[in-house]
Design an enzyme around this catalytic site. Structure first.
Site, PDB file in Angstrom:
ATOM      1  N   THR A  11      86.476 -43.168 141.744  1.00 21.24           N
ATOM      2  CA  THR A  11      85.107 -42.776 142.104  1.00 21.24           C
ATOM      3  C   THR A  11      84.905 -41.263 142.011  1.00 21.24           C
ATOM      4  OG1 THR A  11      84.955 -44.666 143.582  1.00 21.24           O
ATOM      5  CG2 THR A  11      83.375 -42.885 143.937  1.00 21.24           C
ATOM      6  N   ILE A  12      85.768 -40.510 142.672  1.00  9.71           N
ATOM      7  CA  ILE A  12      85.598 -39.052 142.718  1.00  9.71           C
ATOM      8  C   ILE A  12      86.145 -38.414 141.438  1.00  9.71           C
ATOM      9  CG2 ILE A  12      86.161 -36.937 143.986  1.00  9.71           C
ATOM     10  CD1 ILE A  12      84.302 -38.911 145.532  1.00  9.71           C
ATOM     11  N   SER A 139      85.560 -34.227 153.239  1.00  7.78           N
ATOM     12  CA  SER A 139      84.986 -35.522 152.854  1.00  7.78           C
ATOM     13  C   SER A 139      83.488 -35.427 152.607  1.00  7.78           C
ATOM     14  CB  SER A 139      85.251 -36.557 153.941  1.00  7.78           C
ATOM     15  OG  SER A 139      84.290 -36.449 154.966  1.00  7.78           O
ATOM     16  N   CYS A 140      82.961 -36.484 152.063  1.00  6.15           N
ATOM     17  CA  CYS A 140      81.523 -36.535 151.760  1.00  6.15           C
ATOM     18  C   CYS A 140      80.679 -36.248 152.990  1.00  6.15           C
ATOM     19  CB  CYS A 140      81.172 -37.909 151.200  1.00  6.15           C
ATOM     20  SG  CYS A 140      81.860 -39.254 152.181  1.00  6.15           S
ATOM     21  N   ASN A 141      81.016 -36.867 154.120  1.00  4.48           N
ATOM     22  CA  ASN A 141      80.236 -36.650 155.335  1.00  4.48           C
ATOM     23  C   ASN A 141      80.396 -35.229 155.847  1.00  4.48           C
ATOM     24  OD1 ASN A 141      78.838 -39.115 156.000  1.00  4.48           O
ATOM     25  ND2 ASN A 141      80.861 -40.058 156.212  1.00  4.48           N
ATOM     26  N   ARG A 168      78.360 -46.101 155.064  1.00  2.00           N
ATOM     27  CA  ARG A 168      78.392 -47.265 154.168  1.00  2.00           C
ATOM     28  C   ARG A 168      79.764 -47.946 154.282  1.00  2.00           C
ATOM     29  NH1 ARG A 168      82.673 -45.631 152.699  1.00  2.00           N
ATOM     30  NH2 ARG A 168      83.267 -44.675 150.726  1.00  2.00           N
ATOM     31  N   GLY A 195      83.704 -34.737 163.435  1.00  2.00           N
ATOM     32  CA  GLY A 195      83.517 -33.480 164.178  1.00  2.00           C
ATOM     33  C   GLY A 195      84.722 -32.568 164.014  1.00  2.00           C
ATOM     34  N   HIS A 220      75.543 -42.882 152.971  1.00  2.00           N
ATOM     35  CA  HIS A 220      75.666 -42.742 154.430  1.00  2.00           C
ATOM     36  C   HIS A 220      74.333 -42.212 154.960  1.00  2.00           C
ATOM     37  CE1 HIS A 220      80.064 -42.971 154.097  1.00  2.00           C
ATOM     38  NE2 HIS A 220      80.112 -41.882 153.351  1.00  2.00           N
TER      39      HIS A 220
HETATM   40  N1  LIG Z   1      84.531 -42.657 147.584  1.00  2.00           N
HETATM   41  C1  LIG Z   1      84.054 -41.851 148.481  1.00  2.00           C
HETATM   42  O1  LIG Z   1      83.022 -42.141 149.073  1.00  2.00           O
HETATM   43  C2  LIG Z   1      84.713 -40.569 148.781  1.00  2.00           C
HETATM   44  C3  LIG Z   1      86.060 -40.400 148.696  1.00  2.00           C
HETATM   45  N2  LIG Z   1      86.619 -39.208 149.062  1.00  2.00           N
HETATM   46  C4  LIG Z   1      88.048 -39.036 149.014  1.00  2.00           C
HETATM   47  O2  LIG Z   1      88.451 -38.881 147.653  1.00  2.00           O
HETATM   48  C5  LIG Z   1      89.761 -39.416 147.458  1.00  2.00           C
HETATM   49  C6  LIG Z   1      89.678 -40.444 146.359  1.00  2.00           C
HETATM   50  O3  LIG Z   1      88.773 -41.446 146.755  1.00  2.00           O
HETATM   51  P1  LIG Z   1      88.045 -42.388 145.694  1.00  2.00           P
HETATM   52  O4  LIG Z   1      87.751 -41.655 144.447  1.00  2.00           O
HETATM   53  O5  LIG Z   1      86.957 -43.029 146.433  1.00  2.00           O
HETATM   54  O6  LIG Z   1      89.181 -43.451 145.437  1.00  2.00           O
HETATM   55  P2  LIG Z   1      89.262 -44.499 144.257  1.00  2.00           P
HETATM   56  O7  LIG Z   1      90.159 -45.569 144.737  1.00  2.00           O
HETATM   57  O8  LIG Z   1      87.915 -44.838 143.745  1.00  2.00           O
HETATM   58  O9  LIG Z   1      89.958 -43.666 143.107  1.00  2.00           O
HETATM   59  C7  LIG Z   1      91.270 -43.205 143.176  1.00  2.00           C
HETATM   60  C8  LIG Z   1      91.971 -43.634 141.926  1.00  2.00           C
HETATM   61  O10 LIG Z   1      93.273 -43.105 141.924  1.00  2.00           O
HETATM   62  C9  LIG Z   1      94.087 -43.949 141.126  1.00  2.00           C
HETATM   63  N3  LIG Z   1      95.447 -43.927 141.638  1.00  2.00           N
HETATM   64  C10 LIG Z   1      96.023 -44.732 142.546  1.00  2.00           C
HETATM   65  N4  LIG Z   1      97.290 -44.334 142.762  1.00  2.00           N
HETATM   66  C11 LIG Z   1      97.508 -43.271 141.956  1.00  2.00           C
HETATM   67  C12 LIG Z   1      98.626 -42.425 141.721  1.00  2.00           C
HETATM   68  N5  LIG Z   1      99.785 -42.601 142.341  1.00  2.00           N
HETATM   69  N6  LIG Z   1      98.486 -41.437 140.807  1.00  2.00           N
HETATM   70  C13 LIG Z   1      97.322 -41.240 140.160  1.00  2.00           C
HETATM   71  N7  LIG Z   1      96.235 -42.013 140.347  1.00  2.00           N
HETATM   72  C14 LIG Z   1      96.331 -43.012 141.240  1.00  2.00           C
HETATM   73  C15 LIG Z   1      93.471 -45.325 141.159  1.00  2.00           C
HETATM   74  O11 LIG Z   1      93.173 -45.692 139.843  1.00  2.00           O
HETATM   75  P3  LIG Z   1      94.235 -46.431 138.907  1.00  2.00           P
HETATM   76  O12 LIG Z   1      95.316 -47.012 139.803  1.00  2.00           O
HETATM   77  O13 LIG Z   1      93.415 -47.470 138.216  1.00  2.00           O
HETATM   78  O14 LIG Z   1      94.730 -45.358 138.002  1.00  2.00           O
HETATM   79  C16 LIG Z   1      92.148 -45.140 141.864  1.00  2.00           C
HETATM   80  O15 LIG Z   1      91.047 -45.693 141.142  1.00  2.00           O
HETATM   81  C17 LIG Z   1      90.191 -39.942 148.831  1.00  2.00           C
HETATM   82  O16 LIG Z   1      90.890 -38.914 149.490  1.00  2.00           O
HETATM   83  C18 LIG Z   1      88.861 -40.194 149.545  1.00  2.00           C
HETATM   84  O17 LIG Z   1      88.958 -40.148 150.937  1.00  2.00           O
HETATM   85  C19 LIG Z   1      85.872 -38.142 149.431  1.00  2.00           C
HETATM   86  C20 LIG Z   1      84.515 -38.248 149.467  1.00  2.00           C
HETATM   87  C21 LIG Z   1      83.842 -39.492 149.231  1.00  2.00           C
HETATM   88  O1  LIG Z   2      85.255 -39.537 153.273  1.00  2.00           O
HETATM   89  C1  LIG Z   2      84.452 -40.444 153.340  1.00  2.00           C
HETATM   90  O2  LIG Z   2      83.876 -40.885 154.465  1.00  2.00           O
HETATM   91  P1  LIG Z   2      84.214 -40.392 155.951  1.00  2.00           P
HETATM   92  O3  LIG Z   2      83.839 -38.939 155.996  1.00  2.00           O
HETATM   93  O4  LIG Z   2      83.324 -41.206 156.808  1.00  2.00           O
HETATM   94  O5  LIG Z   2      85.678 -40.619 156.203  1.00  2.00           O
HETATM   95  C2  LIG Z   2      84.153 -41.196 152.121  1.00  2.00           C
HETATM   96  O6  LIG Z   2      82.897 -41.822 152.188  1.00  2.00           O
HETATM   97  C3  LIG Z   2      85.254 -42.185 151.921  1.00  2.00           C
HETATM   98  O7  LIG Z   2      85.312 -42.915 153.072  1.00  2.00           O
HETATM   99  P2  LIG Z   2      86.191 -44.216 153.137  1.00  2.00           P
HETATM  100  O8  LIG Z   2      87.495 -43.796 153.747  1.00  2.00           O
HETATM  101  O9  LIG Z   2      85.395 -45.109 154.046  1.00  2.00           O
HETATM  102  O10 LIG Z   2      86.330 -44.749 151.737  1.00  2.00           O
END
Ligand SMILES: NC(=O)C1=CN([C@@H]2O[C@H](COP(=O)(O)OP(=O)(O)OC[C@H]3O[C@@H](n4cnc5c(N)ncnc54)[C@H](OP(=O)(O)O)[C@@H]3O)[C@@H](O)[C@H]2O)C=CC1
Ligand SMILES: O=C(OP(=O)(O)O)[C@H](O)COP(=O)(O)O
Length: 337
Positions: A11-12, A139-141, A168, A195, A220
């Protein structure tokens, strides 16, 4: 020109990769994946060099007909900065690799704050990341809260912030997440982690947060109360927030009643993936009662941290100051609804 590698293309990571390719001072070294799924195939279609995150899985990619540029350590080695966008906790596992290859790394909000030299928000504490080796984009929030609280703190002073976060349940692609028919206090304990996370950017800010999770995937929603140290009018606060490039004040005339229409608007506006990089603050909700400010804002969890990652790349490499970087990122991505 800064060479940027992305480890974790979900996602990110995929959004940050696209954003990096739009920057005049950056080039994408490539992205690392663990498996040849649809996202790997999209990366190849975009001509992003693809690296395997797990050396033993080279054959999996070969069987799927996907050519690899190499392994993740080779990606990191040739990068000036690596953006780790792996699932929560994997970034911590990867830290020793980044250290051994002497490559500064950005991590995401799912990692613990004590993993890094500093947590980061472009508007809140850009300069704290100067020259750092390990930086966590909050994080996003927390990003949304930091963007909102910074101008309030600068202009009026914040006595105390109280925020209820209606979160969400999962992202649209996260089919295993929930709840699907419930309303959860989450976490049940108070304060929620948000917080204390804001305090990693503003150590002295007095803030209490409560979290919930609901059956929604779009965005959110924050219900915000900030006790200010002075008493501006609601109109003053609206004017102040309207000046912030990453806050979008949703005007009454748009008749946007929630996250669904915000996302629809973003799609109509031609935003990639319907992304909403800005906090969306409902203008009508901005109210003052004595020193107390109230408002509602929506945060697009999949995309609001993307511009912050781009700015953090410039912050750690000290290649631009905060205003320059934010302006470049805003212009190249098209931020400003
Ligand atoms: N989604 C959200 O709302 C938000 C997320 N975050 C933070 O961003 C980070 C990533 O979240 P998000 O993008 O949602 O997660 P996702 O699960 O969507 O994406 C992470 C990707 O990393 C890959 N992955 C898994 N293991 C490994 C590894 N060992 N090495 C390399 N790639 C790997 C996976 O893809 P594959 O295995 O297919 O390669 C997976 O799709 C987290 O810390 C999360 O808390 C922050 C803000 C918002
Ligand atoms: O960092 C986030 O939310 P959070 O600030 O509520 O922990 C992102 O929306 C990812 O949250 P998740 O841990 O519920 O996937």
């Amino acid at each position: 020109m800064l060479t940027v590698g992305i480890n974790g293309y979900g996602t990110i990571g995929k959004r940050v990769a696209d954003a990096v390719t739009q920057q005049p001072d950056m080039e994408l070294a490539g992205v690392a994946k663990t498996r040849p799924n649809f996202e790997a195939q999209t990366a190849v279609r975009k001509d992003y060099p693809l690296y395997t995150a797990v050396e033993e899985r080279v054959e999996l990619f070969e069987e799927a007909g996907i050519g690899l540029a190499g392994t993740v350590s080779e990606l990191v080695e040739q990068s000036d900065v690596v953006v780790d966008a792996c699932p929560s906790g994997i970034g911590a596992d990867n830290k020793s690799m980044y250290e051994s290859l002497d490559t500064p790394a950005l991590y995401q909000g799912g990692e613990d704050a004590d993993l890094v030299d500093t947590s980061f928000n472009a508007r809140g504490n850009y300069s704290a990341a100067a020259g750092a080796s390990h930086v966590r984009v909050v994080s996003c929030n927390t990003t949304g809260l930091s963007r909102l609280l910074t101008p309030l703190q600068e202009q009026y002073g914040v006595e105390k912030a109280r925020v209820t976060l209606v979160r969400r349940g999962g992202d649209p692609g996260q089919t295993s997440r929930g709840p699907i028919n419930d309303i959860l206090p989450n976490p049940i304990t108070v304060p929620s982690h948000h917080g204390p996370d804001v305090n990693t950017v503003f150590p002295d800010l007095d803030i209490d947060t409560l979290g919930m999770k609901v059956p929604a995937t779009l965005m959110h929603l924050h219900s915000v109360n900030v006790t200010l140290e002075s008493s501006p009018t609601a109109a003053d606060v609206r004017d102040l927030l309207r000046e912030e490039s990453r806050l979008f004040l949703v005007p009454e005339s748009m008749a946007i009643d929630g996250a669904g229409k915000l996302k629809e608007f973003a799609h109509d506006a031609g935003r990639p993936r319907g992304d909403v990089w800005e906090n969306c603050v409902w203008e009508e909700s901005i109210s003052m009662e004595d020193n107390d400010l109230y408002l509602f804002e929506a945060i697009h969890q999949e995309s609001d941290v993307v511009p912050e990652n781009v700015d953090a790349i410039r912050a750690v490499t000290e290649t631009a100051d905060a205003n320059e970087s934010i302006a470049t990122t805003n212009e190249t991505l098209g931020i400003g609804l």
